[in-house]
Design an enzyme around this catalytic site. Structure first.
Site, PDB file in Angstrom:
ATOM      1  N   GLN A 149      -3.859   3.613  -6.440  1.00  0.00           N
ATOM      2  CA  GLN A 149      -2.424   3.493  -6.701  1.00  0.00           C
ATOM      3  C   GLN A 149      -1.882   4.834  -7.183  1.00  0.00           C
ATOM      4  OE1 GLN A 149      -0.290   1.793 -10.161  1.00  0.00           O
ATOM      5  NE2 GLN A 149       0.336   0.170  -8.751  1.00  0.00           N
ATOM      6  N   TYR A 163       8.611   3.088 -13.225  1.00  0.00           N
ATOM      7  CA  TYR A 163       8.132   4.445 -12.969  1.00  0.00           C
ATOM      8  C   TYR A 163       9.040   5.158 -11.965  1.00  0.00           C
ATOM      9  CZ  TYR A 163       4.262   2.897 -15.784  1.00  0.00           C
ATOM     10  OH  TYR A 163       3.515   2.416 -16.838  1.00  0.00           O
ATOM     11  N   ARG A 174       4.231  -1.114  -3.822  1.00  0.00           N
ATOM     12  CA  ARG A 174       4.466  -2.132  -4.842  1.00  0.00           C
ATOM     13  C   ARG A 174       5.881  -1.989  -5.394  1.00  0.00           C
ATOM     14  NH1 ARG A 174       1.129  -3.809 -10.399  1.00  0.00           N
ATOM     15  NH2 ARG A 174       1.917  -5.940 -10.399  1.00  0.00           N
ATOM     16  N   ARG A 189      -4.589  -9.340 -15.682  1.00  0.00           N
ATOM     17  CA  ARG A 189      -5.333  -9.537 -16.938  1.00  0.00           C
ATOM     18  C   ARG A 189      -6.560 -10.438 -16.827  1.00  0.00           C
ATOM     19  NH1 ARG A 189      -0.207 -11.046 -20.434  1.00  0.00           N
ATOM     20  NH2 ARG A 189       0.401 -11.694 -18.341  1.00  0.00           N
TER      21      ARG A 189
END
Length: 388
Positions: free
Chosen positions: A114, A195, A242, A329
């Site tokens: 990524q 981001y 993404r 997670r």
């Protein structure tokens, strides 16, 4: 260090014909199941952004995923978000990543890198060159910012010039080439979670008056050019994007996400990237709105706001709302997420975040598999590496 683990199985329904265990063709890459390991910040690289031996073991343990998407990797020095974040802008980093990808492939897995440029979210203390953060516009992020010296106030970012925007596009392409040299099967462009790419897409952070700002066509331009450049560099079949429409993480503001992301999908669809990785949001049900507008592979993620369970992941794929589901997670506490599904064993519960971020093995490579009568080993050289 050797950590002894105990078996803590809890049997669930047998997985005969389980929707998450069927194969999927990802632009020519055969995935043995439908569970993607989502990218997660773990902060175990060294101060030069070089992956450590501990990271080799971490990713190797999780090779049962259909596809691993690595933690965010900075495509250039300006993109470094935090200390101990890995990069792909030096040959030393490339060589270290080659050991990680080799371990994943030897274990039968697949892994994408990524590419994550932090934009305004970094701090001079976190950049190797001490530079001021860059962004589409000089709009400060909410604080505080984490550094090795503790939490500090954010600084006002410097707006990228038009030429710098073009160079940043080129840096993503160069980092993608480096990823392939490092043995990755492809790259995911991080256009989500506040981001840099997301900062260009959002009207709250993009106040530009040049061709990269203004109306929707201008605000999506940077994202489209990055996808185009990376696809040209390594092939569209190796590229994913993404996005997280409407996500407020990092102080993001998007007054009406739908027109922006509908236009973005229309612009990149002709490029035929490998997949779209889409994070749902209760304020804007992106999966419901955008799934019908995307004919390629869609990776769905609902764990940003609601904990992902085996049941919810299964329902997402079984309903056709996504071809693949990304799990974050649960993969911290279950290195064998897919293997547990196949064995009819419940996932170990998600616990606190005390050791999600750090520099040691605890909460990283010492989590037991469901069938762990054996021991999990930390690489002998880890302690020396982390002290560099």
């Amino acid at each position: 260090m050797t950590t002894t683990t105990t078996r803590t199985d809890q049997r669930t329904t047998a997985p005969t014909g389980h929707p998450l265990l069927s194969p999927h063709d990802l632009a020519g890459l055969t995935l043995p199941n439908r569970v993607v390991m989502a990218p997660m910040t773990r902060m175990r690289a060294d101060h030069r952004g070089v992956p450590t031996p501990l990271m080799i073991e971490y990713y190797r343990q999780r090779a049962g995923a259909a596809l691993i998407v690595s933690e965010g990797i900075s495509p250039n020095i300006a993109g470094r978000h935090h200390p101990l974040q890995p990069g792909l802008d030096t040959e030393e980093q490339v060589a270290a990543w080659r050991s990680v990808t080799g371990a994943v492939h030897t274990a039968g897995g697949r892994i994408f890198a990524q590419l994550m440029h932090s934009g305004r979210n970094t701090h001079p203390a976190n950049r190797p060159d001490g530079g001021i953060p860059v962004a589409p516009s000089a709009v400060v992020a909410p604080g505080p910012v984490h550094t090795l010296d503790g939490k500090v106030d954010p600084v006002v970012p410097r707006a990228l010039t038009t030429e710098e925007v073009r160079r940043t596009v080129a840096d993503h392409a160069e980092a993608a080439r480096a990823a392939i040299r490092a043995g990755f099967d492809g790259v995911e462009i991080h256009g989500a979670n506040g981001y840099l790419v997301h900062q260009f897409l959002a009207d709250g952070t993009n106040l530009r008056a040049d061709r990269y700002g203004g109306p929707v066509t201008g605000r999506i331009r940077f994202a489209v050019e990055v996808v185009e450049a990376v696809a040209d560099a390594i092939g569209a079949h190796r590229v994913g994007l993404r996005i997280s429409p409407g996500n407020k993480e990092g102080g993001m503001v998007e007054r009406d996400p739908a027109p922006t992301y509908r236009a973005l999908l229309s612009a990149i669809a002709p490029l035929s990237p490998a997949y779209l990785h889409l994070t749902d949001d209760p304020r804007y049900p992106a999966l419901d709105d955008l799934r019908p507008r995307w004919s390629g592979t869609l990776v769905g993620n609902t764990g940003e706001h609601v904990e992902t369970t085996q049941e919810s992941a299964t329902a997402l794929v079984a309903s056709g709302r996504a071809d693949l589901v990304s799990v974050g997670r649960p993969y911290i506490f279950n290195p064998d997420v897919v293997e547990r599904i196949a064995a009819g064993v419940a996932w170990a519960p998600i616990r606190g975040k005390d050791y999600h971020y750090g520099s040691g093995p605890h909460g990283y490579v010492d989590l037991p598999r469901h069938d762990a009568e054996t021991t999990l080993r930390t690489p002998a050289s880890t302690s020396e590496k982390l002290e560099e």
